[in-house]
Design an enzyme around this catalytic site. Structure first.
Site, short mmCIF file in Angstrom:
data_model
loop_
_atom_site.label_atom_id
_atom_site.label_comp_id
_atom_site.label_asym_id
_atom_site.label_seq_id
_atom_site.Cartn_x
_atom_site.Cartn_y
_atom_site.Cartn_z
CG ASP A 108 1.08 -2.47 0.39
OD1 ASP A 108 1.13 -3.39 -0.43
OD2 ASP A 108 1.91 -2.35 1.31
CD GLU B 279 -4.33 5.43 0.68
OE1 GLU B 279 -3.73 6.50 0.83
OE2 GLU B 279 -4.39 4.54 1.54
P1 IMP Z 1 -2.05 -0.34 3.25
O1 IMP Z 1 -2.78 -0.04 4.53
O2 IMP Z 1 -1.21 -1.59 3.39
O3 IMP Z 1 -2.96 -0.41 2.06
O4 IMP Z 1 -1.00 0.78 3.05
C1 IMP Z 1 -1.27 2.01 2.53
C2 IMP Z 1 -0.14 2.95 2.84
O5 IMP Z 1 1.13 2.30 2.79
C3 IMP Z 1 -0.05 4.02 1.78
O6 IMP Z 1 -0.87 5.12 2.08
C4 IMP Z 1 1.44 4.37 1.79
O7 IMP Z 1 1.68 5.35 2.77
C5 IMP Z 1 2.13 3.11 2.21
N1 IMP Z 1 2.73 2.35 1.09
C6 IMP Z 1 2.45 1.08 0.74
N2 IMP Z 1 3.18 0.67 -0.32
C7 IMP Z 1 3.94 1.73 -0.65
C8 IMP Z 1 4.92 1.94 -1.69
O8 IMP Z 1 5.23 1.08 -2.53
N3 IMP Z 1 5.50 3.17 -1.71
C9 IMP Z 1 5.20 4.15 -0.82
N4 IMP Z 1 4.29 4.00 0.16
C10 IMP Z 1 3.66 2.79 0.25
#
Ligand code: IMP
Length: 178
Positions: free
Chosen positions: A104, A100
């Site tokens: 986030d 990954e």
């Molecule tokens: P999560 O499900 O909230 O963990 O989000 C994961 C996805 O969010 C990643 O695979 C990215 O596509 C996107 N994402 C989250 N934060 C960022 C960031 O700061 N920059 C770019 N993409 C992000």
């Protein structure tokens, strides 16, 4: 056209390369006896990371990709995860390493681990280049982590802001122009 924001370097290309060497040394130790590890990259953000990682890894592996959606063109997270592109190959009985770009809230990785486990692989391990630990909403274990970073929107090295800036060689923080 100039972009309405600046990008402040957070992690240099050199630091990323050095950290990938360290991660690969650990991954190699764990998987050197494994018959063809399947490395699964999560599109689109991990395409640069996975390219550098698998070449540095230098193990007999297969590469596959998954694409899931959890974000649109904004910096807002949505909790729903949908599979946009599924795996090409079978992973039953295989060792899988999910790669990954960024963890986030953790929802995407957690959902995908569950989805991969439903295919009965021998094991599923996780690798992420960066993680925003402060933003964690679900408990998801990252076996191989590049860097913990602050709660800021980051771009570069595959990561985007509204589909821009993926090709920067470093990781930078998006900062609005005054
Ligand atoms: P999560 O499900 O909230 O963990 O989000 C994961 C996805 O969010 C990643 O695979 C990215 O596509 C996107 N994402 C989250 N934060 C960022 C960031 O700061 N920059 C770019 N993409 C992000």
């Amino acid at each position: 056209m100039t972009q309405p924001y600046e990008i402040d370097e957070l992690i240099s290309a050199k630091s990323i390369a050095a950290r990938i060497e360290e991660l690969c040394a650990e991954i190699r130790t764990e998987f050197s006896g494994t018959d063809k590890l399947v490395v699964v990259g999560l599109l689109r953000g991990s395409f640069v990371f996975i390219a550098d990682l698998v070449r540095e890894l230098d193990l007999p592996i297969e590469v596959d990709f998954l694409e899931a959606s959890s974000y649109g063109d904004s910096t807002q997270s949505s909790r729903e995860v949908r599979i946009l592109k599924d795996l090409r190959g079978a992973i039953e009985g295989r060792d899988v390493l999910v790669v990954e770009d960024i963890v986030d809230t953790g929802h995407t990785l957690k959902y995908l681990i569950g989805m991969l486990e439903s295919h009965n692989p021998a094991s599923v391990k996780t690798c992420a280049l960066v993680r925003k630990a402060e933003r964690a909403e679900v408990d998801v274990h990252v076996d191989y982590l590049g860097f913990d970073i602050p709660d800021k929107w980051v771009v570069g090295y595959g990561l985007d802001y509204a589909e821009q800036n993926r090709t920067l060689p470093y990781i930078g923080v998006v900062a609005p122009n005054d």
